[in-house]
Design a protein around this motif. Structure first.
Motif, short mmCIF file in Angstrom:
data_model
loop_
_atom_site.label_atom_id
_atom_site.label_comp_id
_atom_site.label_asym_id
_atom_site.label_seq_id
_atom_site.Cartn_x
_atom_site.Cartn_y
_atom_site.Cartn_z
N LEU A 199 0.82 -1.21 0.00
CA LEU A 199 0.00 0.00 0.00
C LEU A 199 0.85 1.26 0.00
O LEU A 199 0.62 2.17 -0.79
CB LEU A 199 -0.91 0.03 1.24
CG LEU A 199 -2.10 -0.92 1.28
CD1 LEU A 199 -2.84 -0.77 2.60
CD2 LEU A 199 -3.05 -0.65 0.10
N SER A 200 1.82 1.33 0.93
CA SER A 200 2.56 2.58 1.07
C SER A 200 3.90 2.35 1.74
O SER A 200 4.13 1.33 2.40
CB SER A 200 1.76 3.59 1.90
OG SER A 200 1.64 3.14 3.24
N ASN A 206 6.75 4.89 3.90
CA ASN A 206 7.14 6.19 4.46
C ASN A 206 8.55 6.09 5.02
O ASN A 206 8.86 5.14 5.75
CB ASN A 206 6.21 6.58 5.62
CG ASN A 206 4.78 6.83 5.18
OD1 ASN A 206 4.07 5.93 4.75
ND2 ASN A 206 4.35 8.08 5.28
N GLU A 248 1.63 10.90 3.65
CA GLU A 248 1.69 10.56 2.22
C GLU A 248 0.28 10.16 1.80
O GLU A 248 -0.27 9.22 2.35
CB GLU A 248 2.64 9.39 1.98
CG GLU A 248 4.08 9.66 2.35
CD GLU A 248 4.89 10.09 1.14
OE1 GLU A 248 6.04 10.53 1.35
OE2 GLU A 248 4.38 10.02 0.02
N GLU A 249 -0.27 10.88 0.83
CA GLU A 249 -1.63 10.59 0.40
C GLU A 249 -1.63 9.87 -0.94
O GLU A 249 -0.89 10.24 -1.85
CB GLU A 249 -2.43 11.89 0.31
CG GLU A 249 -2.58 12.58 1.65
CD GLU A 249 -3.55 13.75 1.63
OE1 GLU A 249 -3.08 14.89 1.81
OE2 GLU A 249 -4.75 13.53 1.44
N LYS A 250 -2.48 8.86 -1.01
CA LYS A 250 -2.58 8.08 -2.25
C LYS A 250 -4.03 7.69 -2.42
O LYS A 250 -4.46 6.63 -1.98
CB LYS A 250 -1.67 6.83 -2.13
CG LYS A 250 -1.28 6.21 -3.46
CD LYS A 250 -0.51 4.91 -3.25
CE LYS A 250 0.91 5.14 -2.83
NZ LYS A 250 1.71 3.87 -2.81
N GLY A 251 -4.79 8.54 -3.03
CA GLY A 251 -6.21 8.27 -3.23
C GLY A 251 -6.96 8.24 -1.91
O GLY A 251 -6.81 9.14 -1.08
N ARG A 252 -7.72 7.19 -1.67
CA ARG A 252 -8.50 7.09 -0.42
C ARG A 252 -7.62 6.72 0.77
O ARG A 252 -8.04 6.82 1.91
CB ARG A 252 -9.61 6.05 -0.56
CG ARG A 252 -10.70 6.41 -1.56
CD ARG A 252 -11.88 5.45 -1.46
NE ARG A 252 -11.51 4.07 -1.76
CZ ARG A 252 -11.52 3.07 -0.87
NH1 ARG A 252 -11.88 3.29 0.39
NH2 ARG A 252 -11.17 1.84 -1.23
N SER A 276 -4.09 7.07 3.05
CA SER A 276 -2.97 7.93 3.40
C SER A 276 -2.17 7.25 4.50
O SER A 276 -2.74 6.51 5.31
CB SER A 276 -3.46 9.28 3.93
OG SER A 276 -4.29 9.92 2.98
N SER A 277 -0.88 7.52 4.55
CA SER A 277 -0.07 6.96 5.61
C SER A 277 0.78 8.07 6.22
O SER A 277 1.33 8.91 5.51
CB SER A 277 0.82 5.82 5.09
OG SER A 277 1.60 6.25 4.00
#
Lengths: 116, 112
Positions: B46-47, B49, B55-59, B61-62
């Motif tokens: 997913l992500s 950091n 950090e935002e990625k569509g729906r 965020s992390s």
């Protein structure tokens, strides 16, 4: 399709038998892994190979023997299977960089091993 | 050593927002990953950091705070298909190589 593929998907066998799981990746990665996910869904690393060389070997019984004939393949052979070996085994690959493990792991779909 | 803690289970309602927390203790830090795993399937990335902040990625965020050893995954506009386990993971440097250590995962159930 580019992916990490492992076979078989399901493996049911009796205690004491020997079995193998095969894994192949066509992502061009130089590092491959075996992870074990137990009944509590805890995902734990077992082995890692980098360009066919064993680099990580967790405290896994020596009944488990990984083999990497080339950097795209990593197989797992298990001797004298025990009830406690029942789990889902995931193969994964990644690209190591000089900075370390900062690229994601790509997982195969898992092999569900049931030992009776 | 490495210690990763995250809640075992969470429930939320479709359309809502949910935050899944992860705290970690490491002897060194080389980033933090979030993975999603649907029942019977492989974990998927997913992500990642490595710096503090969101950090935002569509729906999805992390967020990461290195000083607090803390991260969270924020899921907005929840959908039924978001029902899955969410795994927090950090690389641990050992013997010249990094290995990815996973938390036990948070099982999220999204209800209508």
């Amino acid at each position: 399709d580019t992916a990490v593929s492992q076979t078989p998907k399901y493996l049911v066998t009796q205690m004491g038998n020997d079995k193998s799981i095969k894994c192949e990746q066509n992502l061009g990665h130089d590092t491959m892994y075996w992870y074990k996910q137990d009944s509590k869904k805890f995902l734990k690393i077992m082995f890692s190979y980098n360009n066919k060389e064993l680099i990580i070997n967790e405290t896994v019984p020596n009944r488990f023997s990984p083999k990497s004939p080339d950097k795209a393949h990593l197989n797992l052979h298990i001797n004298s299977l025990e009830l406690g070996d029942s789990a889902v085994y995931f193969c994964a690959s990644s690209q190591l960089s000089p900075a370390g493990l900062n690229s994601p792991l790509h997982f195969g779909n898992g092999t569900r091993l049931t030992v009776t | 050593g490495q210690n990763i803690d995250q809640p075992t289970e969470m429930t939320a309602t479709e359309g809502a927002i949910v935050q899944i927390n992860c705290t970690y203790q490491t002897s060194g830090f080389n980033g933090l990953f979030w993975y999603q795993q649907h029942a019977g399937e492989a974990p998927t990335f997913l992500s990642y950091n490595v710096l503090d902040g969101l950090e935002e990625k569509g729906r999805f965020s992390s967020f990461l705070s290195r000083s607090k050893g803390y991260s969270y995954l924020l899921l907005k506009e929840l959908q039924m298909k978001d029902s899955a386990s969410y795994l927090c993971a950090v690389p641990m440097f050992s013997g010249g190589y990094n290995k990815l250590i996973f938390g036990a995962g948070t099982r999220l159930a999204v209800h209508p």
